[in-house]
Design a protein around this motif. Structure first.
Motif, PDB file in Angstrom:
ATOM      1  N   UNK A  28       0.816  -1.219   0.000  1.00 38.81           N
ATOM      2  CA  UNK A  28       0.000   0.000   0.000  1.00 38.81           C
ATOM      3  C   UNK A  28       0.853   1.274   0.000  1.00 38.81           C
ATOM      4  N   UNK A  29       2.179   1.108  -0.037  1.00 37.13           N
ATOM      5  CA  UNK A  29       3.054   2.272  -0.083  1.00 37.13           C
ATOM      6  C   UNK A  29       2.824   3.037  -1.379  1.00 37.13           C
ATOM      7  N   UNK A  30       2.670   4.345  -1.271  1.00 31.12           N
ATOM      8  CA  UNK A  30       2.364   5.126  -2.469  1.00 31.12           C
ATOM      9  C   UNK A  30       3.585   5.870  -2.975  1.00 31.12           C
ATOM     10  N   UNK A  85      16.525   3.618  -2.908  1.00 29.78           N
ATOM     11  CA  UNK A  85      15.944   4.758  -2.210  1.00 29.78           C
ATOM     12  C   UNK A  85      15.577   5.805  -3.243  1.00 29.78           C
ATOM     13  N   UNK A  86      14.304   6.185  -3.273  1.00 29.80           N
ATOM     14  CA  UNK A  86      13.836   7.122  -4.295  1.00 29.80           C
ATOM     15  C   UNK A  86      13.167   8.327  -3.651  1.00 29.80           C
ATOM     16  N   UNK A  87      13.194   9.469  -4.327  1.00 27.91           N
ATOM     17  CA  UNK A  87      12.432  10.607  -3.816  1.00 27.91           C
ATOM     18  C   UNK A  87      10.947  10.331  -3.994  1.00 27.91           C
ATOM     19  N   UNK A  88      10.111  10.993  -3.192  1.00 27.95           N
ATOM     20  CA  UNK A  88       8.672  10.756  -3.284  1.00 27.95           C
ATOM     21  C   UNK A  88       8.103  11.214  -4.611  1.00 27.95           C
ATOM     22  N   UNK A 116       8.058   4.002   3.467  1.00 26.30           N
ATOM     23  CA  UNK A 116       8.504   5.388   3.467  1.00 26.30           C
ATOM     24  C   UNK A 116       9.565   5.560   4.545  1.00 26.30           C
ATOM     25  N   UNK A 117      10.568   6.343   4.220  1.00 19.08           N
ATOM     26  CA  UNK A 117      11.596   6.589   5.217  1.00 19.08           C
ATOM     27  C   UNK A 117      12.112   8.001   5.038  1.00 19.08           C
ATOM     28  N   UNK A 118      11.877   8.834   6.001  1.00 21.33           N
ATOM     29  CA  UNK A 118      12.306  10.228   6.035  1.00 21.33           C
ATOM     30  C   UNK A 118      12.322  10.901   4.666  1.00 21.33           C
ATOM     31  N   UNK A 119      11.133  11.118   4.133  1.00 16.73           N
ATOM     32  CA  UNK A 119      11.019  11.907   2.915  1.00 16.73           C
ATOM     33  C   UNK A 119      11.374  11.168   1.645  1.00 16.73           C
ATOM     34  N   UNK A 120      11.646   9.891   1.731  1.00 19.82           N
ATOM     35  CA  UNK A 120      11.865   9.158   0.496  1.00 19.82           C
ATOM     36  C   UNK A 120      11.206   7.783   0.599  1.00 19.82           C
ATOM     37  N   UNK A 121      11.170   7.108  -0.513  1.00 18.79           N
ATOM     38  CA  UNK A 121      10.573   5.783  -0.540  1.00 18.79           C
ATOM     39  C   UNK A 121      11.695   4.772  -0.690  1.00 18.79           C
ATOM     40  N   UNK A 122      11.611   3.691   0.057  1.00 18.82           N
ATOM     41  CA  UNK A 122      12.618   2.648  -0.055  1.00 18.82           C
ATOM     42  C   UNK A 122      11.957   1.399  -0.614  1.00 18.82           C
TER      43      UNK A 122
END
Lengths: 179, 662
Positions: free
Chosen positions: B363-365, B509-512, B413-419
């Motif tokens: 469900x991570x967006x 690790x990607x930006x949102x 989600x991890x501190x402003x980015x998606x893992x």
């Protein structure tokens, strides 16, 4: 019927446009560019410099929300750039490579006028003797008894070639002038 | 039916086929709940119904057979097992091919038709037994592209013409007349309940409906086809008159309005919006953010406290609008993950390993464009895990592991980015082998001083592969470097953890989002640069002693730790004299911490990312540009590549700004 005439008029206009050229000054020489590739002409404002770029890339300017690269034509032709004066302009040009369109600005010392040069008044480019690379020249137009160099926009602003040069500069390989 | 709706049909069908695939894979793994079978059936059924609306007889005929088999599974007269699920998967693929053929504009592919027939034979062979007569009969008939078989008795047709139908140039009577060529109209009742009172009566509007009993041996499709031209202008119901098969009545009614069924089913009130419209909206909001920043600056200059207050309120609202708009582009990663079920199954089967795919954080967006661009690298990583990561069953048994290998996809989600993680419980990376290979390839000269992390990072170098043999899946040495490049292009990073004998985890690790970042604005000379805020840890002043000792010492003591730093001025050859004060922005990226020396700290800002021209595609250290409130452009630092550049100081020393002449 009306459609037809409109189409004809359109066609005629395009043919007319094809022979229209913008003349401008670089150093002491006059050059010409077909107006179909020109989008607009802006007053010169200092572009944002991009680090590690060859000298012919002046930087980028904000054109209504888009970052448009600005090319110094003098440097592109291998000459020293002229100082910025009140007449210095940025001509915004759109080129097409395959299906991609690229918007690029070029710095010129001054723009003169838009005039018509019929095909009959255009001579082929000389194979040598011109002040710039032969492949940059599309033809020599006769204007009031003098020749102006009509530039081949797709060659002068060839994105692939410039990309290679910027890459070489960015990665620190210095391209030495041929000895 | 109008062609305009066809793309919607294709998109919907593909979506349904994906659902079907997921459910079938569940069944194949023996977890077949009634819900899975139901959802397979529903998907097949809806596709059949919608394709009937478009007159795509090929799809209708094929899907019908599949559907009948599914119906028997649903009724428990047929057992769902691995073989059946496998055949149904093939059938699903065939339907997908049929839909693709429609999308390509060539629905009558002979090759596809023959393939469909052989598949149906396979299906009826498996689903054999007395109850299959219906299915097999249709299967043989499907070659002639016949629609669902109609009971011979007759049809009950209810048609309500819409008010506009006369104005659109249609004569309801002509359709009824045409019906009589398809059979005999036994009874016709006029439905007049929509007739308004005389004073509201519009002579040009149609208020009539008809209930027709038609004795005909024609198929439902042919009869519905009679109303083809008014399909959008009427409400049509065609039912078999005799109550022969009550199941079939319900089914036909459903099929006649597949869209409605679907809408009712997905009662979560979602809208299908053209991606371009969203992009245009995001662009506009980008401009809004920029304009808002300009206003804030102007207001501050004007020094009117009321104006200041209202611009601040406005800025807060704009920020909220921005966040909401960006959320519109966010989609769950689940469907992308589920697609790997199939890849894992197929690949594992091909190379004879037993592998299970586990999925977490479905469900991570994240931004839709990101999802699209990350699929290829993910596929590569998953294939790598299957091919090189997981050992063969024999080896696993000898090592005392569970025979079935596990590949795990996870997102959070991890501190402003998606893992996104791709993990396997396989053999893990062998440090010595990597180092040996790297030395052989001349990537390093001595491996003893490398940390594990640095050693593992070597596999992301171009042309690196330790696979002993090249399989047709991977091992050719192209790949991990491409994965890294793709991820870097999205402003993301890749890390790798591995324990020999226990498995490997690759972490992306990607930006949102790709459109807007929170940035920290700094100035050097006359130029402004934006550093992504999430990388900034703190800012400290550069003491005089370090400024004086310019030259050799390029580190400071930051609370007892060594902090190496670079001067942006030198790095980018900015021609301006050093200012009186300098500050260090401490940034952390990829597990490293460095300082960047700048002249001025200008504060936080929202930066709308404006991509740079292709001319600058290979530039390093810079990721894009953004427009400041003043209308000036500022460059956004690409910190990972800037770090690479620092590590390679040789290249920095070359004076880059040199005229290139020939």
């Amino acid at each position: 019927m009306t459609n037809n005439t409109a189409a004809k008029a359109d066609d005629a206009e395009r043919r007319h446009d094809q022979n229209q050229y913008l003349t401008f000054v670089l150093g002491r020489e006059t050059f010409a560019l077909g107006i179909l590739s020109i989008k607009e002409i802006l007053e010169y404002s200092a572009p944002t410099e991009i680090p590690m770029m060859p000298a012919f890339i002046r930087g980028v300017v904000n054109l209504r929300g888009a970052a448009v690269p600005v090319v110094d034509l003098c440097a592109r032709f291998g000459r020293p750039s002229a100082a910025v004066t009140k007449k210095t302009c940025v001509v915004i040009i759109e080129t097409r490579v395959e299906d991609e369109s690229h918007v690029i600005g070029v710095v010129v010392d001054a723009v003169n006028e838009v005039l018509e040069i019929p095909d009959s008044e255009i001579e082929p480019a000389p194979s040598f003797g011109a002040s710039i690379r032969a492949d940059f020249i599309q033809g020599m137009g006769k204007v009031r008894g003098k020749f102006v160099i009509i530039l081949d926009v797709d060659r002068v602003l060839c994105v692939e070639e410039m990309e290679m040069l910027t890459h070489a500069a960015a990665s620190g390989e210095v391209v030495q002038p041929a000895a | 039916m109008t062609d305009a709706a066809l793309p919607t049909f294709i998109a919907e069908s593909r979506e349904l086929l994906r659902e079907m695939e997921a459910a079938l894979l569940e069944c194949e793994q023996g977890e077949s709940g009634a819900e899975a079978v139901n959802s397979i059936f529903r998907a097949a059924h809806t596709i059949k119904g919608s394709s009937g609306l478009f007159g795509l007889d090929g799809i209708v005929a094929f899907t019908h057979v599949v559907e009948s088999v599914l119906d028997r599974v649903r009724a428990n007269s047929l057992q769902m097992d691995r073989t059946l699920a496998a055949i149904l998967l093939e059938c699903r693929d065939h339907i997908e091919h049929l839909v693709d053929a429609v999308a390509d504009g060539k629905p009558d592919d002979v090759q596809l038709a023959t393939k469909g027939e052989s598949l149906l034979q396979k299906l009826s062979a498996r689903a054999g037994g007395p109850a299959t007569t219906h299915a097999t009969a249709t299967a043989s008939a499907s070659a002639s592209a016949s629609a669902p078989v109609a009971p011979a008795a007759g049809w009950q047709i209810t048609v309500q013409f819409h008010t506009e139908v006369l104005r659109n140039g249609m004569d309801p009577l002509s359709f009824i007349r045409y019906l009589s060529t398809l059979g005999e109209i036994v009874e016709l009742t006029l439905l007049t309940e929509r007739l308004p009172a005389a004073e509201e009566f519009d002579a040009e509007a149609c208020y009539l409906g008809f209930e027709i009993e038609l004795a005909s041996s024609e198929t439902q499709q042919r009869i519905e086809g009679a109303f083809e031209f008014v399909r959008d202008d009427c409400t049509l119901q065609v039912r078999p008159k005799a109550p022969v098969a009550s199941e079939s009545v319900a089914e036909k009614r459903e099929a006649s309005d597949a869209k409605e069924t679907k809408a009712a089913k997905n009662s979560d009130r979602s809208l299908r919006v053209d991606g371009d419209k969203l992009d245009a909206l995001i662009d506009l909001i980008g401009e809004l953010v920029t304009a808002g920043a300009t206003t804030t600056i102007t207001a501050r200059k004007a020094g009117l406290s009321e104006l200041n207050e209202s611009t601040l309120r406005l800025a807060r609202l704009v920020e909220e609008v921005r966040d909401q708009a960006l959320k519109l582009r966010m989609v769950q990663i689940g469907p992308t993950f589920s697609r790997f079920q199939r890849i894992v199954r197929d690949v594992a089967r091909e190379i004879g390993k037993e592998i299970r795919l586990e999925i977490g954080g479905a469900e991570t967006e994240l931004d839709k464009t990101l999802i699209e661009s990350i699929t290829d690298p993910l596929t590569h990583l998953v294939r790598n895990a299957i091919d090189h990561g997981i050992e063969t069953a024999e080896v696993r048994r000898n090592r005392g592991k569970n025979v079935e290998g596990v590949v795990r996809l996870d997102a959070y989600h991890d501190s402003g980015s998606v893992v996104i993680e791709v993990a396997d419980d396989g053999g893990g990376l062998k440090r010595e082998r990597i180092i040996a290979k790297a030395m052989e390839r001349g990537l390093i000269t001595d491996g003893s001083s490398l940390t594990d992390g640095e050693a593992f990072a070597l596999i992301f170098e171009p042309g690196f592969s330790t696979a002993e043999q090249v399989t047709n899946l991977s091992g050719r040495g192209v790949g991990m470097d491409v994965v890294k490049r793709n991820v870097n292009a999205l402003r993301g990073t890749v890390e790798l953890d591995s324990k020999e004998g226990q498995g490997t985890t690759v972490r992306i690790r990607l930006p949102l989002t790709l459109a807007i970042i929170d940035g920290f604005l700094v100035g050097v000379g006359g130029s402004s640069f934006v550093i992504p805020l999430e990388l900034v840890e703190e800012c400290v002043e550069l003491g005089d002693e370090h400024r004086a000792a310019d030259g050799d010492q390029r580190y400071i003591n930051l609370r007892g730790q060594v902090l190496p730093f670079v001067r942006l001025r030198e790095m980018f050859s900015i021609r301006s004299s050093a200012s009186r004060r300098e500050s260090i922005v401490v940034i952390r990226s990829g597990g490293k911490r460095i300082g960047i020396v700048v002249d001025d700290l200008l504060g936080e800002m929202q930066a709308v990312i404006k991509p740079l021209s292709r001319l600058f595609s290979r530039i390093r250290g810079i990721g894009g540009s953004t427009i400041l409130g003043t209308g000036q452009l500022a460059l956004i630092l690409d910190v990972p590549s800037l770090l690479d550049l620092c590590l390679n100081t040789r290249q920095v020393q070359v004076a880059p700004r040199r005229a290139l002449t020939d």
